[in-house]
Design an enzyme around this catalytic site. Structure first.
Site, PDB file in Angstrom:
ATOM      1  N   PHE A 144      63.350   2.543 -13.715  1.00 53.37           N
ATOM      2  CA  PHE A 144      64.403   3.298 -13.027  1.00 53.37           C
ATOM      3  C   PHE A 144      64.369   2.931 -11.553  1.00 53.37           C
ATOM      4  CE2 PHE A 144      66.050   6.844 -10.535  1.00 53.37           C
ATOM      5  CZ  PHE A 144      67.315   6.954 -11.078  1.00 53.37           C
ATOM      6  N   ASP A 229      58.770  -1.569  -6.392  1.00 54.02           N
ATOM      7  CA  ASP A 229      59.399  -0.275  -6.129  1.00 54.02           C
ATOM      8  C   ASP A 229      58.289   0.776  -6.139  1.00 54.02           C
ATOM      9  OD1 ASP A 229      60.645   2.193  -6.289  1.00 54.02           O
ATOM     10  OD2 ASP A 229      62.179   1.548  -7.724  1.00 54.02           O
ATOM     11  N   LYS A 258      60.994   8.936  -1.009  1.00 55.49           N
ATOM     12  CA  LYS A 258      60.376  10.176  -1.495  1.00 55.49           C
ATOM     13  C   LYS A 258      59.279  10.739  -0.581  1.00 55.49           C
ATOM     14  CE  LYS A 258      61.552   9.778  -6.419  1.00 55.49           C
ATOM     15  NZ  LYS A 258      62.257  11.008  -6.720  1.00 55.49           N
TER      16      LYS A 258
END
Ligand code: PLP
Length: 403
Positions: A144, A229, A258
């Site tokens: 994702f 990522d 995040k």
């Protein structure tokens, strides 16, 4: 206005006016301190969602709150037409963690990943000498990478892509931890390999150290960028600043977001020195990237990580926490069948509907997100205490026993 009216009014406002693109829990959160949040009816919850791996310091850490307040009174936004001291200092500290290179600032994980994908295109031009010759990116199945067109195109999941085709061309997909499947896809047109070091949304699936080292060797051999990522698994969540550091490899570029801002939106991309000049003035940008305020929040996160030794906290406490969670698998094998992850990013593989488990845990006083592969995720803040981790096990045991 009493709390009952507030609760009903908020729910009504969402029903009437907010786009219905989430399956939201029927819960309105009103305040938080550390690992704890309260709903608008005064009920407390152990928050092991952490805003989906965002609230690295828990809620409202005093140093972080003070830094944001101070910065808000001095200078909030300038645009990237000018320098601001916080952006320079944050870049320095990230380079200290990642290695020689440069940092680009943006606002979210998806935007960081778009930057990586654009970097791959520029690398392809440098490599092949011409635009359009070398642009392919090999990604992992089950990954994702976000909801933008680039992110969706790098995310081969029907539930993400459905309704939005045609997508961006040039993506190929191989199996995580199967080096040969990546090698088989490399051709003249390949510019980069792009994976999450630990797949978060896909079900907490870690790339093994051997696999990461193998990818590093493949990328070096074929002059491909190794792009990681670390939006979800980075910034201390595994007990190292970056999750890939456990494997002692160095990628060519890293996507972050995040936890970096601890709850204030910020994204960043580190690019290793040989590739950092691929972006030139005018080739990429974003109005809000790296504002004085966002960078003040991230600098406060970096301060607390260091001063409170949060990497050490994650490493030390996760040993007994994981052991206690594994004991639950032995105690309730009919319900809980596996545990994956590292440090404070844990996936519990469940039997039965994970949404039902998630709702039962919420009713028992703990907030957790789900993930693919029938997984309940546990994402405590990095400063969670031994008592709070033990409390999560107690709540889980109560819910498993009652099922
Ligand atoms: N990459 C990973 C690994 C993620 O987990 C996420 C979000 O969950 C993203 C990218 C997208 O980040 P954002 O939601 O900030 O755009």
């Amino acid at each position: 206005m009493n709390s009952e009216i507030t609760h009903t009014r908020t729910a009504d406002l969402y029903d009437a006016h907010v786009v219905q693109n989430y399956g939201r829990a029927p819960l309105t959160l009103a305040r938080g301190v550390g690992s704890r949040v309260w709903d608008d009816e005064g009920r407390a919850y152990l928050d092991f969602t952490s805003g989906i791996a965002v609230s690295a310091l828990g809620h409202c850490h005093p140093h972080w709150v003070k830094a944001i307040r101070k910065q808000a009174g001095e200078l909030i936004h300038t645009s990237n037409l000018f320098r601001n001291p916080n952006q320079g200092e944050l870049a320095r500290r990230l380079v200290q963690q990642a290695g020689p290179g440069r940092v680009y600032f943006c606002n979210s994980g998806a935007e960081a990943n778009e930057t990586l994908l654009k970097l791959a295109r520029l690398h392809g031009i440098r490599k092949s000498g011409e635009e359009g010759n070398c642009y392919k990116v090999i990604c992992a199945e089950n990954a994702f990478h976000g909801r933008t067109f680039g992110g969706m195109s790098a995310t081969r999941q029907e539930k993400i892509q459905k309704g939005f085709r045609p997508l961006v061309p040039g993506f190929a997909f191989a199996k995580l931890n199967d080096l040969e499947s990546f090698e088989d896809l490399i051709d003249e047109q390949t510019a980069a390999i792009f994976i999450e070091t630990i797949q978060g949304e896909g079900g907490v699936n870690p790339a093994t150290p051997e696999f990461l080292r193998g990818l590093r060797a493949l990328c070096s051999k074929h002059n491909l960028l190794l792009m990681l990522d670390e939006v979800q698994c980075g910034i201390g969540r595994t007990g190292a600043f970056f999750a890939f550091q456990h494997a002692a490899v160095r990628p060519d570029a890293i996507g972050m977001a995040k936890g970096l801002g601890g709850g204030f939106p910020i994204g960043a991309v580190w690019i290793s020195a040989p590739f950092a000049d691929l972006f030139q003035p005018g080739s990429h940008g974003t109005t809000f990237g790296g504002t004085p305020l966002a960078c003040a929040a991230a600098l406060a996160v970096m301060d607390v990580l260091e001063k409170e030794d949060l990497l050490g906290n994650v490493t030390r406490l996760s040993v007994s926490w994981h052991e206690a969670l594994r004991a639950l698998i032995r105690e309730f094998p009919q319900h809980m069948v596996g545990l994956r992850g590292q440090g404070f990013i844990i996936g519990l593989q469940m039997n039965g509907d994970v949404l039902v488990w998630c709702a039962a845990l919420r009713a028992a006083g703990m907030l957790v997100p789900i993930a693919g592969g029938n997984v309940v995720r546990l994402l405590p803040p990095l400063n969670a205490t031994a008592d709070e981790l033990a409390e999560s096990v107690t709540i889980l045991r109560r819910v498993l026993a009652a099922a």
